[in-house]
Design a protein around this motif. Structure first.
Motif, mmCIF file in Angstrom:
data_model
loop_
_atom_site.group_PDB
_atom_site.id
_atom_site.type_symbol
_atom_site.label_atom_id
_atom_site.label_comp_id
_atom_site.label_asym_id
_atom_site.label_seq_id
_atom_site.Cartn_x
_atom_site.Cartn_y
_atom_site.Cartn_z
ATOM 1 N N THR A 107 0.865 -1.191 0.000
ATOM 2 C CA THR A 107 0.000 0.000 0.000
ATOM 3 C C THR A 107 0.895 1.233 0.000
ATOM 4 O O THR A 107 1.163 1.823 1.051
ATOM 5 N N PRO A 108 1.381 1.647 -1.185
ATOM 6 C CA PRO A 108 2.386 2.719 -1.234
ATOM 7 C C PRO A 108 1.817 4.124 -1.125
ATOM 8 O O PRO A 108 2.538 5.099 -1.321
ATOM 9 N N ILE A 109 0.535 4.246 -0.792
ATOM 10 C CA ILE A 109 -0.109 5.548 -0.742
ATOM 11 C C ILE A 109 -0.688 5.809 0.639
ATOM 12 O O ILE A 109 -1.302 4.931 1.243
ATOM 13 N N MET A 110 -0.478 7.028 1.137
ATOM 14 C CA MET A 110 -1.075 7.466 2.397
ATOM 15 C C MET A 110 -1.764 8.807 2.186
ATOM 16 O O MET A 110 -1.289 9.630 1.399
ATOM 17 N N PHE A 111 -2.864 9.015 2.881
ATOM 18 C CA PHE A 111 -3.562 10.294 2.838
ATOM 19 C C PHE A 111 -3.294 11.023 4.151
ATOM 20 O O PHE A 111 -3.635 10.532 5.221
ATOM 21 N N LEU A 112 -2.659 12.183 4.066
ATOM 22 C CA LEU A 112 -2.207 12.917 5.237
ATOM 23 C C LEU A 112 -3.210 13.991 5.632
ATOM 24 O O LEU A 112 -3.851 14.607 4.778
ATOM 25 N N ASN A 113 -3.287 14.236 6.946
ATOM 26 C CA ASN A 113 -4.026 15.413 7.373
ATOM 27 C C ASN A 113 -3.153 16.645 7.118
ATOM 28 O O ASN A 113 -1.975 16.530 6.749
ATOM 29 N N GLU A 114 -3.714 17.828 7.280
ATOM 30 C CA GLU A 114 -2.998 19.056 6.928
ATOM 31 C C GLU A 114 -1.721 19.221 7.749
ATOM 32 O O GLU A 114 -0.685 19.676 7.227
ATOM 33 N N ASN A 115 -1.765 18.844 9.021
ATOM 34 C CA ASN A 115 -0.590 18.980 9.878
ATOM 35 C C ASN A 115 0.546 18.078 9.399
ATOM 36 O O ASN A 115 1.694 18.519 9.278
ATOM 37 N N ASN A 116 0.226 16.812 9.094
ATOM 38 C CA ASN A 116 1.260 15.883 8.632
ATOM 39 C C ASN A 116 1.781 16.270 7.249
ATOM 40 O O ASN A 116 2.970 16.091 6.954
ATOM 41 N N LYS A 117 0.896 16.795 6.414
ATOM 42 C CA LYS A 117 1.348 17.277 5.107
ATOM 43 C C LYS A 117 2.380 18.389 5.281
ATOM 44 O O LYS A 117 3.427 18.401 4.618
ATOM 45 N N ASN A 118 2.094 19.325 6.171
ATOM 46 C CA ASN A 118 3.008 20.446 6.388
ATOM 47 C C ASN A 118 4.336 19.982 6.971
ATOM 48 O O ASN A 118 5.398 20.530 6.636
ATOM 49 N N ILE A 119 4.291 18.977 7.838
ATOM 50 C CA ILE A 119 5.525 18.418 8.405
ATOM 51 C C ILE A 119 6.374 17.804 7.302
ATOM 52 O O ILE A 119 7.582 18.048 7.194
ATOM 53 N N ALA A 120 5.744 16.975 6.460
ATOM 54 C CA ALA A 120 6.464 16.319 5.366
ATOM 55 C C ALA A 120 7.036 17.343 4.396
ATOM 56 O O ALA A 120 8.198 17.241 3.961
ATOM 57 N N LEU A 121 6.242 18.357 4.063
ATOM 58 C CA LEU A 121 6.696 19.388 3.128
ATOM 59 C C LEU A 121 7.867 20.174 3.715
ATOM 60 O O LEU A 121 8.847 20.476 3.015
ATOM 61 N N LYS A 122 7.783 20.501 4.996
ATOM 62 C CA LYS A 122 8.867 21.229 5.661
ATOM 63 C C LYS A 122 10.158 20.418 5.614
ATOM 64 O O LYS A 122 11.238 20.968 5.359
ATOM 65 N N ARG A 123 10.065 19.125 5.874
ATOM 66 C CA ARG A 123 11.264 18.273 5.861
ATOM 67 C C ARG A 123 11.866 18.182 4.459
ATOM 68 O O ARG A 123 13.097 18.242 4.297
ATOM 69 N N ILE A 124 11.026 18.007 3.440
ATOM 70 C CA ILE A 124 11.535 17.903 2.074
ATOM 71 C C ILE A 124 12.187 19.211 1.644
ATOM 72 O O ILE A 124 13.256 19.225 1.018
ATOM 73 N N ASN A 125 11.567 20.330 1.987
ATOM 74 C CA ASN A 125 12.165 21.633 1.665
ATOM 75 C C ASN A 125 13.509 21.823 2.362
ATOM 76 O O ASN A 125 14.449 22.387 1.791
ATOM 77 N N ALA A 126 13.617 21.334 3.595
ATOM 78 C CA ALA A 126 14.882 21.440 4.335
ATOM 79 C C ALA A 126 15.974 20.620 3.657
ATOM 80 O O ALA A 126 17.134 21.046 3.580
#
Length: 299
Positions: free
Chosen positions: A128-147
């Motif tokens: 199951t390679p797909i996950m649906f994130l809530n807004e908080n988890n999306k922002n965490i993931a995006l922040k880490r990738i940008n870093a």
């Protein structure tokens, strides 16, 4: 006529975020929009990398191992080198950010715990390679990738690679936390599949025994499986064999001991249960390209 399947590596990506540099041949972060999807990812492809795709806007359909998945804003996909994928439908406002990490770069992460985490969640993410994130988890993931992306651009940093690795490590730890909180067990749902049970048991055995036990037969016998079947499961899930993971753990631990301990090379070879210092030296040089002594001098 059967569709041609491509195998690509990170070097073939078009860089659309950040500056082009040699590090981006090993780890790269790009933003993909509607046009990029059709230019780069509209035909079936295997990537020799771990790919994290975070959807920022719009909708698309993606085939992963011949199964169709609808994706939209806040969807996170984690793909390994064992996932064949391509996009086939995409809205005009579609946009996602993608993190590509080569296997060679992953292997440079010193922590054996990181390897443990990667195997632990491999079976779940393969099926199951797909996950649906809530807004908080999306922002965490995006922040880490940008870093990570910013760290790749910061080529003048004295500890350049270490900063990238630490940011990547933080991203995977947050990802592990998200997976853990969204697992069926944490929600009181269902039982693990047979593959998940086997992988879980294998991980526990590996973490406890990799210093002393270097052979696939040991792990297979402890699980009452044939060596072939255990290797087949691990290979199917992660793209690597059981031996790859045993040696990866040994290599990671040997680098840690060479860097952070005062043990002699002879003592390290004994701690890691090599027959002698020469065998350890040959193993290490095959992985690192230099001898343990030269590796220690460079640190």
């Amino acid at each position: 006529m059967k569709e041609k399947i491509h195998i690509k590596n990170i070097r073939e990506l078009s860089v659309t975020r950040g500056e082009s540099n040699d590090m981006r041949k090993k780890i790269n972060c790009i933003t993909i929009d509607h046009a990029d999807v059709y230019n780069q990812f509209s035909s079936a492809v295997y990537f020799d990398a771990i790919i994290s795709i975070l959807v920022l806007s719009g909708k698309a359909d993606i085939y992963i191992n011949y199964k169709s998945y609808p994706i939209s804003n806040n969807t996170l996909l984690i793909l390994s080198s064992a996932h064949l994928f391509h996009f086939y439908e995409c809205s005009k406002d579609f946009k996602c950010i993608c993190l590509f990490v080569s296997r060679d770069f992953i292997n440079e992460m010193d922590s054996t715990d990181m390897i443990y985490q990667r195997i632990k969640y491999g079976v779940r993410l393969y099926n199951t390679p797909i996950m649906f994130l809530n807004e908080n988890n999306k922002n965490i993931a995006l922040k880490r990738i940008n870093a990570i992306n910013e760290a790749i651009d910061n080529t003048g940093h004295f500890y350049y690679k270490e900063v990238i690795l630490n940011n990547l490590f933080a991203f995977y730890l947050d990802l592990s936390n998200i997976i853990e909180h969204n697992s069926p067990a944490s929600r009181g749902e269902g039982n693990p599949t047979r593959y998940e049970s086997i992988i879980k048991s294998f991980i526990e055995l590996l973490a406890a025994n990799y210093r002393e036990e270097h052979k696939v037969d040991f792990y297979a016998s402890q699980l009452n499986l044939s060596a072939h079947y255990l290797t087949l499961i691990v290979k199917r899930v992660t793209g690597q064999s059981v031996s790859d993971f045993i040696f990866e753990m040994l290599y990671s631990e040997s680098r840690t001991l060479l860097t952070h301990s005062k043990l002699s090379i002879q003592e390290i070879s004994s701690v890691l249960n090599f027959s002698d210092q020469s065998s350890f030296g040959k193993f290490f040089k095959r992985k690192a390209g230099i001898s343990p002594a030269d590796f220690r001098k460079k640190r």
